[in-house]
Design an enzyme around this catalytic site. Structure first.
Site, PDB file in Angstrom:
ATOM      1  CG  ASP A  98      -3.871   8.680   5.741  1.00 43.00           C
ATOM      2  OD1 ASP A  98      -4.758   8.997   4.946  1.00 43.00           O
ATOM      3  OD2 ASP A  98      -3.471   7.519   5.866  1.00 43.00           O
ATOM      4  CG  ASP A 102       3.384   9.009   6.724  1.00 40.52           C
ATOM      5  OD1 ASP A 102       2.356   9.672   6.924  1.00 40.52           O
ATOM      6  OD2 ASP A 102       3.427   8.013   5.989  1.00 40.52           O
TER       7      ASP A 102
HETATM    8  N1  GLY Z   1      -1.301   6.561   7.148  1.00 43.71           N
HETATM    9  C1  GLY Z   1      -1.378   5.279   6.561  1.00 43.71           C
HETATM   10  C2  GLY Z   1      -2.359   4.401   7.216  1.00 43.71           C
HETATM   11  O1  GLY Z   1      -3.160   4.864   8.032  1.00 43.71           O
HETATM   12  O2  GLY Z   1      -2.348   3.220   6.920  1.00 43.71           O
END
Ligand code: GLY
Length: 390
Positions: A164, A104
């Site tokens: 994501d 992330d």
């Molecule tokens: N990227 C994790 C979420 O959207 O919860």
């Protein structure tokens, strides 16, 4: 009712509503500065109020992102000052690798540090963001050609990426532009193509996570973590796919990205309730399941991004749709009374436990920090002259 009828039943955001909503959002950011200049906001609110926490969650970048958006809208140096204090925290975090062994890095470092570099030339921010890009490419798995999302690298039970991650890739494109070293961009391009190849089902819904075979690199199977079930479509995952395809198209003009953007959007629109804000999983189309307002905010940003990249009637249609979605958020979901919440957007869902998923339930029917951020990004994009942090 056809989905076209549903869409047209929600009025587009008016200029008056738009101007008032940005001012309300920036006032909320200013009100929050004393609590969150030297601390981070929790990923989600608790009874609609964000607690202050240390900078160690994957979501910490969205709050400084809001501060930068408020700075851009107002030019008030109080925002710049606070956001640059946050930059120091992000530099410390990546230099000391505090909870950074996951993918992330883009969510963390694009809205905090890439924004700081682009907007005010903060050198520490540039350094932090490049270190974050270095960390991100360490998770690249050549066997299978993807960036491993979480967990110990190379372990079969963890050998997966998630949709994501498309939003983490712009950090890599940026890092290559800054350093003139193509290694970051090369990995981003490969990862995006892997996502395109595996994460979209024939009915245009999406898998949240996708596993690869660690021995052969062959695609193995899709599964969910935060969606309702392995074969449903998690509403935020679908939105990450929509915005992610637009960003992939920005950086590589593959017609498949544009085509897939349209396919994902088609699915999304057929699963919306009457106010255009989805339930947390698109298996639900009515009833009293919680919504995920952040999914609508992310989708609006994706629509506006793609509208900037293609011209003509399609772009006009997507802008109109974004104005309707944002109109619904402003009228029905935005925080207008600070006594109710210190967030921006009510009725988000972080992770709802179902009998078939693997998350632990948290942040259900709450503000979520990315919902707040993308809501503000959509409002800034609708002003018409916004330069991306992504
Ligand atoms: N990227 C994790 C979420 O959207 O919860």
């Amino acid at each position: 009712m056809s989905f076209q009828t549903i869409i047209e039943a929600v009025a587009p955001l008016t200029d008056t509503e738009h101007a008032a909503a940005i001012d309300v959002a920036c006032a909320q950011v200013e009100r929050n500065l004393p609590a969150f200049t030297y601390q981070a906001q929790n990923h989600s609110s608790v009874n609609n109020v964000y607690p202050a926490v240390a900078n160690n969650q994957w979501t910490a970048g969205f709050w400084p992102g809001q501060i930068w958006l408020a700075f851009e809208h107002t030019a008030d140096p109080v925002f710049r000052h606070a956001a640059q204090i946050q930059v120091q925290s992000f530099l410390h975090r990546i230099e000391n690798r505090i909870e950074t062994d996951h993918h992330d890095m883009g969510f963390l470092y694009s809205p905090s540090c890439v924004a700081a570099w682009k907007l005010v030339g903060d050198e520490d921010a540039r350094r932090a963001a490049i270190l974050a890009a270095d960390q991100l490419i360490e998770r690249y798995q050549p066997v299978g050609q993807f960036i491993q999302a979480w967990g110990r690298k190379g372990v079969a039970s963890e050998y997966r990426y998630i949709i994501d991650c498309l939003l983490n890739l712009p950090l890599l494109y940026w890092a290559s532009d800054e350093t003139k070293d193509p290694k970051y961009r090369d990995i981003a391009l490969i990862h995006a193509r892997t996502t395109l190849a595996n994460s979209i089902r024939p009915d245009n819904s999406t898998y949240h996570t996708f596993y690869m075979d660690p021995e052969t690199g062959a695609p193995s199977h899709g599964a969910t973590k935060q969606g309702y079930s392995d074969d449903s479509s998690w509403a935020r995952g679908q939105a990450w796919g929509i915005y992610g395809m637009a960003l992939s198209y920005r950086y590589e003009r593959l017609p498949e990205y544009l085509d897939t953007f349209e396919r994902l959007l088609d699915y999304y629109l057929t699963r919306l309730p009457s106010d255009l804000v989805p339930y947390w999983d698109m298996i639900f189309v009515d009833g009293d399941e919680p919504r995920d307002s952040s999914s609508a905010a992310i989708t609006a940003c994706g629509l506006l991004e793609m509208s900037d990249l293609v011209g003509g009637d399609r772009a006009e249609g997507w802008r109109d749709l974004a104005r309707r979605m944002t109109g619904s958020l402003v009228r029905g979901y935005s925080v207008t009374d600070p006594a109710v919440s210190n967030g921006q957007l009510l009725h988000g869902t972080y992770s709802k436990k179902s009998p078939f998923n693997t998350c632990r339930g948290e942040g259900v029917d709450e503000c979520v920090s990315w919902g707040d951020y993308y809501y503000m990004e959509a409002l800034m994009r609708l002003k018409g002259d916004w330069s991306t942090y992504w």
